[in-house]
Design a protein around this motif. Structure first.
Motif, PDB file in Angstrom:
ATOM      1  N   ARG A 120       0.832  -1.201   0.000  1.00 20.11           N
ATOM      2  CA  ARG A 120       0.000   0.000   0.000  1.00 20.11           C
ATOM      3  C   ARG A 120       0.871   1.258   0.000  1.00 20.11           C
ATOM      4  O   ARG A 120       0.585   2.236  -0.694  1.00 20.11           O
ATOM      5  N   ASP A 155      -4.696  -0.524  -4.979  1.00 19.72           N
ATOM      6  CA  ASP A 155      -5.623   0.601  -5.092  1.00 19.72           C
ATOM      7  C   ASP A 155      -5.874   1.194  -3.709  1.00 19.72           C
ATOM      8  O   ASP A 155      -6.414   0.521  -2.825  1.00 19.72           O
ATOM      9  N   PRO A 156      -5.489   2.448  -3.480  1.00 23.27           N
ATOM     10  CA  PRO A 156      -5.636   3.034  -2.149  1.00 23.27           C
ATOM     11  C   PRO A 156      -7.084   3.224  -1.724  1.00 23.27           C
ATOM     12  O   PRO A 156      -7.358   3.457  -0.542  1.00 23.27           O
ATOM     13  N   THR A 157      -8.013   3.144  -2.660  1.00 22.67           N
ATOM     14  CA  THR A 157      -9.424   3.282  -2.283  1.00 22.67           C
ATOM     15  C   THR A 157      -9.991   1.991  -1.705  1.00 22.67           C
ATOM     16  O   THR A 157     -11.078   2.001  -1.113  1.00 22.67           O
ATOM     17  N   LEU A 158      -9.279   0.892  -1.879  1.00 20.78           N
ATOM     18  CA  LEU A 158      -9.728  -0.382  -1.324  1.00 20.78           C
ATOM     19  C   LEU A 158      -9.347  -0.465   0.148  1.00 20.78           C
ATOM     20  O   LEU A 158      -8.346   0.113   0.576  1.00 20.78           O
TER      21      LEU A 158
END
Length: 343
Positions: free
Chosen positions: A119, A125-128
């Protein structure tokens, strides 16, 4: 541990993208050594396995071999006495596999995993939501039995190490949110142990072992503090700090020996309290059931950045997995290798 630098991001990105989720572990065996009737393991193993970077190691009594995790590939591999490496658990997610323990009575392998490093590198994906938990795998086949999510809605969870009691209850430390999670034998989160003394802005609860008397011993990386946790399966466990004659600057992996002593691995990967760290392996003993302890042995370690230790019938083997290359981007002096050495 600081892995936020551009160099370290490039390093882990290169390692992560080099291995597909179905890939096998690359390995080159060492030449065979003459086996002794007394000890079938050499004092030191320098294992060639590019991209593995193990942070955790365990002894597998069923194979008479080591199991190592991979901080870069998210795998668990078998390391034989001759240095050959074969995959056991294939990548099950884009995660680092850190602490590993063999639950031989139940034919299981338990492993703490986290996507924290990936991360930071921007690989996921940082939105996950973050991925952090404990995996339960079949000891014979490596098949997934349970993947237990321990992220608990936290921003930066980092499951780090794992131990198991005689009934199969699992305990997992988290160095990011400063907790110990208690997981049932069936893979259900029971409760989370919290204590203000666990809290730190640096690296928190790390190595953990279950004592035959029924309590846990847990080492906090930052400051080298050791804690005893009584009644860990109850809703109200009792946490007390073990009085040490001299605490190491850091406390990474720990292991309980059959004679009752505790092996502690210390390193300088991310000291945060102002004291200079050092690569060392210590042995602690207690005469009052781990209310206090004294250091009876302190070895400066010859291989860089040791992280933890596996107790075997042939001695205690410390792993140096080359993590500094991932954490800083500085190439290792022995690229593609990790080391296991008897103390």
């Amino acid at each position: 541990m600081d892995v936020s630098s551009p160099a370290s991001r490039r390093t882990l990105l290169r390692l992560a993208t080099a291995v597909s989720l179905g890939g096998a572990v690359a390995a080159t065996p060492l030449p065979a050594f003459a086996k002794s009737a007394r000890c079938p393991l050499p004092r030191s193993l320098s294992v060639t396995a590019p991209g593995v970077y193990p942070e955790g190691v365990a002894w597998d009594p069923t194979r008479k071999a080591f199991l190592v995790g991979s901080s870069a590939q998210g795998t668990i591999s078998v390391v034989r006495a001759d240095g050959t490496v074969t995959p056991l658990v294939a990548p099950f997610a884009r995660v680092s596999v850190l602490g590993v323990v063999v639950d031989a009575p139940r034919r299981r392998v338990l492993a703490a995993y986290t996507d924290y490093f990936f991360r930071l590198m921007g690989i996921v994906d940082p939105t996950l939501p973050p991925v952090s938990g404990v995996g339960v795998f079949d000891l014979d086949t490596g098949a997934v039995q349970h993947l237990v999510d321990l992220s608990d809605g936290q921003a930066q969870p980092r499951a780090n190490d794992v131990t198991v009691d005689r009934d199969g209850t699992i305990y997992v430390t988290d160095t990011g949110v400063d907790t110990i999670s208690v997981v049932s034998r069936a893979g259900q989160l029971l409760h989370v142990i919290r204590d203000d003394r666990f809290l730190t802005e640096a690296t928190g609860p790390n190595g953990i072992v279950h004592h035959p008397a029924g309590f846990l011993l847990m080492g906090k990386y930052d400051g080298g503090r050791l804690f005893r946790i009584d009644r860990p399966r109850s809703a109200r466990p009792k946490v007390s700090e073990v009085r040490l004659d001299r605490a190491p600057a850091t406390m990474d992996g720990i292991a309980l020996r059959p004679d009752g002593s505790l092996v502690v691995v210390s390193n300088d990967l991310s000291p945060a309290d102002g004291r200079p760290g050092r690569d060392a392996v210590l042995e602690l003993r207690s005469t009052d059931c781990w209310r206090s302890a004294r250091t009876v042995r302190d070895q400066t370690w010859p291989f860089e950045d040791p992280t933890t230790v596996a107790v075997t019938p042939y001695g205690d083997y410390v792993v140096s997995g080359g993590l500094r290359e991932i954490l800083t981007g500085v190439p290792s002096t022995t690229p593609g290798q990790f080391h296991l050495r008897r103390r």
